[in-house]
Design a protein around this motif. Structure first.
Motif, PDB file in Angstrom:
ATOM      1  N   LYS A 298       0.902  -1.144   0.161  1.00 44.11           N
ATOM      2  CA  LYS A 298      -0.188  -0.226  -0.025  1.00 44.11           C
ATOM      3  C   LYS A 298       0.751   1.265  -0.037  1.00 44.11           C
ATOM      4  CE  LYS A 298      -4.208  -1.902   2.079  1.00 44.11           C
ATOM      5  NZ  LYS A 298      -5.147  -2.046   3.286  1.00 44.11           N
ATOM      6  N   PHE A 299       2.085   1.191   0.528  1.00 40.55           N
ATOM      7  CA  PHE A 299       2.954   2.239   0.460  1.00 40.55           C
ATOM      8  C   PHE A 299       3.125   2.582  -1.114  1.00 40.55           C
ATOM      9  CE2 PHE A 299       5.729  -1.242  -0.123  1.00 40.55           C
ATOM     10  CZ  PHE A 299       6.602  -0.953  -0.912  1.00 40.55           C
ATOM     11  N   CYS A 300       3.148   1.784  -2.024  1.00 40.48           N
ATOM     12  CA  CYS A 300       3.248   1.872  -3.224  1.00 40.48           C
ATOM     13  C   CYS A 300       1.844   2.304  -4.092  1.00 40.48           C
ATOM     14  CB  CYS A 300       3.845   1.167  -4.098  1.00 40.48           C
ATOM     15  SG  CYS A 300       4.692   1.127  -5.489  1.00 40.48           S
ATOM     16  N   SER A 301       0.927   1.420  -3.902  1.00 47.05           N
ATOM     17  CA  SER A 301      -0.422   1.527  -4.626  1.00 47.05           C
ATOM     18  C   SER A 301      -1.016   2.838  -4.020  1.00 47.05           C
ATOM     19  CB  SER A 301      -1.209   0.334  -4.241  1.00 47.05           C
ATOM     20  OG  SER A 301      -1.575   0.179  -2.774  1.00 47.05           O
ATOM     21  N   GLY A 306       1.154   4.689 -11.677  1.00 50.28           N
ATOM     22  CA  GLY A 306       2.183   5.439 -12.478  1.00 50.28           C
ATOM     23  C   GLY A 306       2.988   5.823 -11.646  1.00 50.28           C
ATOM     24  N   GLU A 307       2.452   6.710 -10.657  1.00 52.87           N
ATOM     25  CA  GLU A 307       3.601   7.515  -9.716  1.00 52.87           C
ATOM     26  C   GLU A 307       4.501   6.719  -8.994  1.00 52.87           C
ATOM     27  OE1 GLU A 307       5.650  10.554  -7.655  1.00 52.87           O
ATOM     28  OE2 GLU A 307       4.138  10.587  -9.345  1.00 52.87           O
ATOM     29  N   LEU A 312       9.989   4.232  -7.957  1.00 52.42           N
ATOM     30  CA  LEU A 312      10.833   3.275  -7.937  1.00 52.42           C
ATOM     31  C   LEU A 312      11.813   3.449  -8.818  1.00 52.42           C
ATOM     32  CD1 LEU A 312       8.329   0.271  -7.540  1.00 52.42           C
ATOM     33  CD2 LEU A 312       9.891   0.913  -5.926  1.00 52.42           C
ATOM     34  N   ALA A 313      11.593   4.021 -10.036  1.00 50.71           N
ATOM     35  CA  ALA A 313      12.622   3.958 -11.275  1.00 50.71           C
ATOM     36  C   ALA A 313      13.609   5.183 -10.633  1.00 50.71           C
ATOM     37  CB  ALA A 313      12.067   4.633 -12.419  1.00 50.71           C
ATOM     38  N   GLU A 318      12.653  -1.543  -9.814  1.00 47.63           N
ATOM     39  CA  GLU A 318      11.431  -1.883 -10.736  1.00 47.63           C
ATOM     40  C   GLU A 318      10.645  -3.004  -9.684  1.00 47.63           C
ATOM     41  OE1 GLU A 318      12.835  -2.920 -14.463  1.00 47.63           O
ATOM     42  OE2 GLU A 318      13.455  -4.949 -13.885  1.00 47.63           O
ATOM     43  N   TYR A 319       9.476  -3.054 -10.150  1.00 49.43           N
ATOM     44  CA  TYR A 319       8.565  -4.040  -9.741  1.00 49.43           C
ATOM     45  C   TYR A 319       8.343  -5.210 -10.741  1.00 49.43           C
ATOM     46  CZ  TYR A 319       4.160  -6.038  -8.511  1.00 49.43           C
ATOM     47  OH  TYR A 319       3.262  -7.165  -8.065  1.00 49.43           O
TER      48      TYR A 319
END
Length: 344
Positions: A298-301, A306-307, A312-313, A318-319
């Motif tokens: 959830k820290f990512c979602s 896109g963000e 990450l990049a 990368e995921y």
């Protein structure tokens, strides 16, 4: 004809004995002179003797042995392992499909000199110090690493929302998915009481396991009980008490092949998670290294797809994808999310 007189017979006998001796001597001399010409030469005889009985010599034999390094223990439980165990249960008439009919029935199966629950065992330890113990002034002179009773009865094994055995499931999944080798370097963020970490420490070479943990009780359980009780002190894991994603004590040059956080990022602010990723991205081995996060990301979602990808990049990550794995011993599955550092 007149017979010889007795005097003549005596002279005849006297002459006959010397003649006989002379005859024998002559025969012996003849044999001694003739025999060498009929037998092999002395050199041939000597060669023949040498062929049969060579001179005694001291011979040093050098034996070269080749030592083959033992293969690492299997990471995952195979279907053959499961089949073997089921056969053992069946041959011993043990419960193969489930538990006893009731809790009471299960406890009636207990055998031993003094079967106790953990609570009862803790009372016994605090009151009687065990079945046999040194009295009074000798009480602390015979134990190299005195351990609190709460740890001895393994109360910390119940600190999780699932059975302690789930730690083995996590190890098998992570080690297998990352194709981890014993020579590689692993970091666990929040190793707790080493429910998972014990298996990595046992598998890896000495000094290859690092952990950052903030909880004092968990660290006490890990260091004062689990490592000594499991005979793993010689593996010298580096377990550091710290928080706020401060990995500085592990050094500036260390590179990790596997970094994982099991049910940890659920309990800390998103901002701190990103701080940790920023500090660890450069310590993850390019291409080969992996980061695994359990349960959700959830820290990512929460940032939006896109963000999250852009952020990450920016960190050089990368995921990769989502995984699930099942428990070996109980009805449970766990979700993991994989990240990597692309080629620099």
């Amino acid at each position: 004809m007149a017979l010889p007189s007795s005097a003549s017979a005596a002279r005849l006998r006297l002459l006959t004995v010397p003649a006989l001796l002379l005859l024998l001597s002559s025969a012996a001399l003849l044999v001694f002179l003739v025999l060498p010409s009929l037998s092999p030469s002395s050199s041939a005889t000597s060669a023949h003797l040498c062929a049969c009985s060579p001179p005694s010599t001291h011979t040093t034999t050098t034996v070269t042995t080749t030592t083959t390094a033992a293969s690492p223990a299997p990471v995952t439980t195979s279907s053959a392992d499961v089949t073997w165990l089921k056969a053992q249960l069946a041959s011993n008439s043990l419960l193969a499909g489930g538990a006893a009919a009731s809790h009471d029935a299960w406890h009636r199966l207990r055998k031993g000199i003094n079967p106790r629950t953990r609570e009862q065992q803790l009372v016994d330890i605090n009151r009687h110090h065990g079945i046999s113990h040194y009295p009074d002034e000798e009480a602390s002179n015979h134990t190299a690493l005195p351990c609190p009773g709460e740890l001895l009865v393994e109360e910390h094994h119940s600190n999780y929302g699932e059975p302690w055995a789930g730690g083995r499931d996590v190890f098998e999944f992570l080690a297998n998915t990352s194709a981890l080798m014993p020579t590689e370097q692993v970091l666990e963020i929040g190793c707790g009481t080493l429910r998972v970490g014990l298996h990595f420490i046992r598998y890896l070479e000495a000094g290859r396991f690092h952990c950052l943990e903030r909880d004092e009780l968990s660290l006490m359980a890990a260091l004062r009980y689990e490592l000594p009780a499991q005979g793993l002190l010689y593996k010298r894991p580096m377990i550091v008490r710290g928080e706020d994603m401060d990995f500085s004590k592990f050094g500036d040059t260390v590179m990790y092949d596997l970094i994982y956080a099991s049910a940890v990022f659920l309990h800390i602010p998103d901002k701190l998670v990103w701080t940790g990723l920023e500090r660890l991205a450069g310590k993850l081995r390019p291409q080969r290294g992996r980061i695994f996060v359990s349960h959700n990301i959830k820290f990512c979602s929460r940032l939006g797809g896109g963000e999250c990808t852009r952020r990450l990049a920016k960190l050089g990550l990368e995921y990769v994808g989502k995984h699930t794995h099942d428990s070996l011993l109980f009805n449970h599955y766990e979700i993991w999310f994989e990240f990597r550092r692309p080629k620099v």
